[in-house]
Design a protein around this motif. Structure first.
Motif, PDB file in Angstrom:
ATOM      1  N   MET A 123      53.777  38.959 -45.167  1.00 32.19           N
ATOM      2  CA  MET A 123      52.653  39.473 -44.367  1.00 32.19           C
ATOM      3  C   MET A 123      52.757  40.983 -44.220  1.00 32.19           C
ATOM      4  O   MET A 123      53.839  41.508 -43.978  1.00 32.19           O
ATOM      5  N   ASN A 124      51.627  41.675 -44.360  1.00 32.72           N
ATOM      6  CA  ASN A 124      51.612  43.125 -44.220  1.00 32.72           C
ATOM      7  C   ASN A 124      51.491  43.487 -42.748  1.00 32.72           C
ATOM      8  O   ASN A 124      50.457  43.273 -42.125  1.00 32.72           O
ATOM      9  N   ASN A 125      52.561  44.056 -42.189  1.00 34.83           N
ATOM     10  CA  ASN A 125      52.551  44.408 -40.766  1.00 34.83           C
ATOM     11  C   ASN A 125      51.736  45.649 -40.476  1.00 34.83           C
ATOM     12  O   ASN A 125      51.539  46.002 -39.314  1.00 34.83           O
ATOM     13  N   ASP A 126      51.281  46.337 -41.533  1.00 33.77           N
ATOM     14  CA  ASP A 126      50.498  47.545 -41.338  1.00 33.77           C
ATOM     15  C   ASP A 126      49.003  47.252 -41.208  1.00 33.77           C
ATOM     16  O   ASP A 126      48.213  48.170 -41.009  1.00 33.77           O
ATOM     17  N   LEU A 127      48.608  45.996 -41.351  1.00 30.13           N
ATOM     18  CA  LEU A 127      47.198  45.641 -41.219  1.00 30.13           C
ATOM     19  C   LEU A 127      46.721  45.878 -39.786  1.00 30.13           C
ATOM     20  O   LEU A 127      47.465  45.685 -38.826  1.00 30.13           O
ATOM     21  N   ILE A 128      45.474  46.307 -39.656  1.00 26.96           N
ATOM     22  CA  ILE A 128      44.884  46.558 -38.334  1.00 26.96           C
ATOM     23  C   ILE A 128      44.510  45.222 -37.709  1.00 26.96           C
ATOM     24  O   ILE A 128      43.710  44.469 -38.273  1.00 26.96           O
ATOM     25  N   PRO A 129      45.066  44.870 -36.550  1.00 30.11           N
ATOM     26  CA  PRO A 129      44.758  43.570 -35.929  1.00 30.11           C
ATOM     27  C   PRO A 129      43.345  43.554 -35.358  1.00 30.11           C
ATOM     28  O   PRO A 129      42.852  44.562 -34.846  1.00 30.11           O
ATOM     29  N   LEU A 130      42.708  42.409 -35.451  1.00 30.31           N
ATOM     30  CA  LEU A 130      41.382  42.213 -34.880  1.00 30.31           C
ATOM     31  C   LEU A 130      41.467  41.223 -33.719  1.00 30.31           C
ATOM     32  O   LEU A 130      42.519  40.682 -33.432  1.00 30.31           O
ATOM     33  N   GLY A 131      40.341  41.005 -33.060  1.00 32.41           N
ATOM     34  CA  GLY A 131      40.317  40.087 -31.929  1.00 32.41           C
ATOM     35  C   GLY A 131      40.766  40.718 -30.632  1.00 32.41           C
ATOM     36  O   GLY A 131      41.192  40.009 -29.710  1.00 32.41           O
ATOM     37  N   GLN A 132      40.676  42.055 -30.535  1.00 29.23           N
ATOM     38  CA  GLN A 132      41.128  42.756 -29.327  1.00 29.23           C
ATOM     39  C   GLN A 132      40.097  42.713 -28.202  1.00 29.23           C
ATOM     40  O   GLN A 132      40.456  42.783 -27.029  1.00 29.23           O
ATOM     41  N   MET A 133      38.806  42.623 -28.552  1.00 28.13           N
ATOM     42  CA  MET A 133      37.762  42.568 -27.518  1.00 28.13           C
ATOM     43  C   MET A 133      37.540  41.115 -27.106  1.00 28.13           C
ATOM     44  O   MET A 133      37.356  40.251 -27.959  1.00 28.13           O
TER      45      MET A 133
END
Length: 302
Positions: free
Chosen positions: A1-11
């Motif tokens: 898994m790429n840990n540098d990916l921008i996470p979504l689902g914050q709102m």
């Protein structure tokens, strides 16, 4: 898994109008679209249920607009087990990611390509199980809108300038905003009220890119380019989102009776977002020149 990916689902997701800084899906059947005989009588009807359901809405701040493609930099939510349990839909992606880039600076009429402080909205939509089942029917039993959307998914290029967005403020929110800002010039009040709920045809600055063996579609609309007045209008209203309850629908323009009535792809509502809670990021290639980014997109489309 790429840990540098921008996470979504914050709102957070909430259907309550009192819940500021939240999002929710909007009933697609409340949006008027071109009816079956629109070309002759100009009559509109309410859309059927949308092809996709919205699963996340996020906002990202960056010092410059991101160059497409953006999806490989995002940590998308997984596809639901209910969809994965069904046969792979014919022609259609499992997810559609709608990305809108908004400038946060005053645009120039002349000069180099516009690029500067940027706000990106990322909306992830997942295909509805009932739509998957409809794609398995004989083509003669499928709706005109589904046939049009399937044609778009097979080859987006001919339909690149036929993507439409419907923006509208929630009814009571529109009244309160107009009442609060009566000091605005008549021109801007007329624009806000007159264009509310009207479809906007994206004739340029649209990039459509397929990912993961066509399982994910990325649709990016870049508001940094295009006519000066719409870009200036975005700048004029840039500090007001925290007062807006904005509802948006995405669809493909149907032309001719064999492509009508139209049908919404997906919808979402953003309820008075708090800009201090947006994710701040620096995209790896966000500083690229506009011509370089566009050249890469053309190569991808070819």
């Amino acid at each position: 898994m790429n840990n540098d990916l921008i996470p979504l689902g914050q709102m957070p997701c909430s259907t309550e109008l009192e819940a500021a800084h939240s999002w929710c899906e909007v009933d697609a059947t409340t949006f008027p679209v071109r009816g079956p005989t629109y070309d002759t009588d100009r009559e509109k009807v309410f859309s059927f249920a949308s092809f996709y359901t919205t699963v996340s809405v996020d906002f990202l701040f960056s010092p410059a607009k991101p160059a497409p493609p953006l999806v490989p930099k995002l940590k998308l939510p997984p596809v639901s087990p209910a969809v994965l349990a069904l046969p792979r839909p014919v022609d259609l992606p499992l997810q559609v990611v709608v990305i809108l880039n908004y400038p946060r600076y005053c645009p120039s009429i002349r000069g180099p390509p516009n690029n500067g402080e940027n706000l990106t909205s990322v909306v992830v939509m997942e295909i509805r199980p009932e739509v998957v089942k409809e794609t398995l029917l004989d083509e003669s039993e499928q709706s005109n809108a589904l046939k049009l959307f399937r044609a778009f998914c097979r080859d987006p290029i001919p339909y690149r300038t036929r993507i439409k967005f419907i923006h509208r403020l929630e009814e009571n929110n529109l009244k309160s905003v107009l009442a609060e800002y009566l000091t605005w010039t008549t021109q801007w009040l007329r624009i806000l009220a007159g264009y509310n709920g009207k479809p906007v045809l994206c004739k340029e600055a649209i990039n459509i890119i397929k990912h993961d063996e066509d399982k994910v579609f990325e649709i990016m609309w870049d508001h940094h380019v295009g006519p000066y007045m719409p870009r200036y209008g975005l700048y004029y209203f840039k500090d007001l989102p925290e007062k807006f309850i904005l509802e948006i629908a995405v669809l493909i323009e149907g032309r001719g009776e064999d492509q009508q009535p139209e049908r919404i792809i997906g919808t979402y509502r953003v309820n008075r977002p708090d800009v201090t809670k947006f994710t701040v990021t620096t995209f790896d290639d966000s500083q690229k020149g506009e011509e370089e980014a566009e050249a890469e997109v053309e190569d991808e489309l070819d």
